[in-house]
Design a protein around this motif. Structure first.
Motif, PDB file in Angstrom:
ATOM      1  N   VAL A 142      94.241  29.220   2.797  1.00  0.00           N
ATOM      2  CA  VAL A 142      94.547  30.230   3.811  1.00  0.00           C
ATOM      3  C   VAL A 142      95.108  31.446   3.086  1.00  0.00           C
ATOM      4  O   VAL A 142      96.106  31.342   2.373  1.00  0.00           O
ATOM      5  N   GLY A 143      94.476  32.581   3.266  1.00  0.00           N
ATOM      6  CA  GLY A 143      94.843  33.798   2.548  1.00  0.00           C
ATOM      7  C   GLY A 143      96.041  34.517   3.115  1.00  0.00           C
ATOM      8  O   GLY A 143      96.251  35.694   2.825  1.00  0.00           O
ATOM      9  N   SER A 144      96.828  33.855   3.922  1.00  0.00           N
ATOM     10  CA  SER A 144      98.050  34.419   4.483  1.00  0.00           C
ATOM     11  C   SER A 144      99.172  33.416   4.299  1.00  0.00           C
ATOM     12  O   SER A 144      98.958  32.216   4.436  1.00  0.00           O
ATOM     13  N   ILE A 145     100.350  33.921   3.987  1.00  0.00           N
ATOM     14  CA  ILE A 145     101.502  33.025   3.890  1.00  0.00           C
ATOM     15  C   ILE A 145     102.410  33.160   5.107  1.00  0.00           C
ATOM     16  O   ILE A 145     103.486  32.574   5.154  1.00  0.00           O
ATOM     17  N   SER A 146     101.953  33.886   6.112  1.00  0.00           N
ATOM     18  CA  SER A 146     102.713  34.057   7.348  1.00  0.00           C
ATOM     19  C   SER A 146     102.778  32.740   8.116  1.00  0.00           C
ATOM     20  O   SER A 146     101.764  32.047   8.268  1.00  0.00           O
ATOM     21  N   SER A 147     103.947  32.429   8.629  1.00  0.00           N
ATOM     22  CA  SER A 147     104.105  31.197   9.414  1.00  0.00           C
ATOM     23  C   SER A 147     103.392  31.298  10.762  1.00  0.00           C
ATOM     24  O   SER A 147     103.133  30.280  11.396  1.00  0.00           O
ATOM     25  N   THR A 148     103.059  32.510  11.196  1.00  0.00           N
ATOM     26  CA  THR A 148     102.383  32.701  12.479  1.00  0.00           C
ATOM     27  C   THR A 148     100.924  33.132  12.309  1.00  0.00           C
ATOM     28  O   THR A 148     100.311  33.640  13.235  1.00  0.00           O
ATOM     29  N   SER A 149     100.368  32.899  11.157  1.00  0.00           N
ATOM     30  CA  SER A 149      99.008  33.332  10.844  1.00  0.00           C
ATOM     31  C   SER A 149      97.976  32.720  11.792  1.00  0.00           C
ATOM     32  O   SER A 149      97.913  31.497  11.943  1.00  0.00           O
ATOM     33  N   ILE A 150      97.145  33.575  12.382  1.00  0.00           N
ATOM     34  CA  ILE A 150      96.067  33.042  13.218  1.00  0.00           C
ATOM     35  C   ILE A 150      94.973  32.425  12.345  1.00  0.00           C
ATOM     36  O   ILE A 150      94.217  31.581  12.813  1.00  0.00           O
ATOM     37  N   ASN A 151      94.920  32.812  11.086  1.00  0.00           N
ATOM     38  CA  ASN A 151      93.959  32.191  10.176  1.00  0.00           C
ATOM     39  C   ASN A 151      94.385  30.773   9.808  1.00  0.00           C
ATOM     40  O   ASN A 151      93.547  29.902   9.607  1.00  0.00           O
ATOM     41  N   ARG A 152      95.673  30.516   9.754  1.00  0.00           N
ATOM     42  CA  ARG A 152      96.154  29.147   9.559  1.00  0.00           C
ATOM     43  C   ARG A 152      95.791  28.311  10.788  1.00  0.00           C
ATOM     44  O   ARG A 152      95.384  27.153  10.672  1.00  0.00           O
ATOM     45  N   ARG A 153      95.936  28.894  11.966  1.00  0.00           N
ATOM     46  CA  ARG A 153      95.543  28.182  13.187  1.00  0.00           C
ATOM     47  C   ARG A 153      94.043  27.891  13.177  1.00  0.00           C
ATOM     48  O   ARG A 153      93.609  26.816  13.593  1.00  0.00           O
ATOM     49  N   LEU A 154      93.246  28.853  12.688  1.00  0.00           N
ATOM     50  CA  LEU A 154      91.802  28.633  12.564  1.00  0.00           C
ATOM     51  C   LEU A 154      91.529  27.463  11.613  1.00  0.00           C
ATOM     52  O   LEU A 154      90.699  26.598  11.897  1.00  0.00           O
TER      53      LEU A 154
END
Length: 128
Positions: free
Chosen positions: A10-22
């Motif tokens: 996942v190219g984001s380290i944000s805890s609220t990343s919509i890409n992590r949700r994806l």
């Protein structure tokens, strides 16, 4: 069909990343015999060629995690019409030292999402 493991970055380290949700949705939708596992990037230090002779343990673990999976999915947001810096940093670690790239011969896919109209088209193009 044989079992396979697909790693995802996942190219984001944000805890609220919509890409992590994806990515988590992809885990749930994986077909029978396929396991998706995250290959984390948040603890990687900034890449420098100074490390090529002596990789930090976290970078070695990152490269080993890529080596151990059958394929990789890069799940990227788009920042300023490109990929996030943390993802670029991770890809630099994976590509080094010269001649020891972790993605060489590794089936790799790119996906991403955003709230914008063209989603992550520019970021995905930069990764292909």
């Amino acid at each position: 069909m044989s079992d396979r493991t697909i790693g995802y970055i996942v190219g984001s380290i944000s805890s609220t990343s919509i890409n992590r949700r994806l990515a988590k949705a992809l885990e749930r939708l994986a077909p029978a015999g396929t396991t998706l596992v995250e290959i984390p990037i948040k603890d990687l230090p900034f890449y420098s060629p100074d490390h090529d002779a002596d990789y930090p343990a976290v970078a070695t673990e990152f490269k080993n995690a890529i080596d151990e999976v059958d394929g990789v999915i890069i799940v990227t947001p788009e920042y300023s019409r490109s990929i996030p810096g943390v993802l670029k940093n991770a890809l630099d670690w994976a590509a080094r030292p010269w001649g020891q790239g972790s993605f060489d011969g590794k089936p790799t896919a790119v996906i991403g999402t955003s709230q914008g109209g063209i989603a992550t088209a520019a970021a995905q193009q930069h990764l292909t």
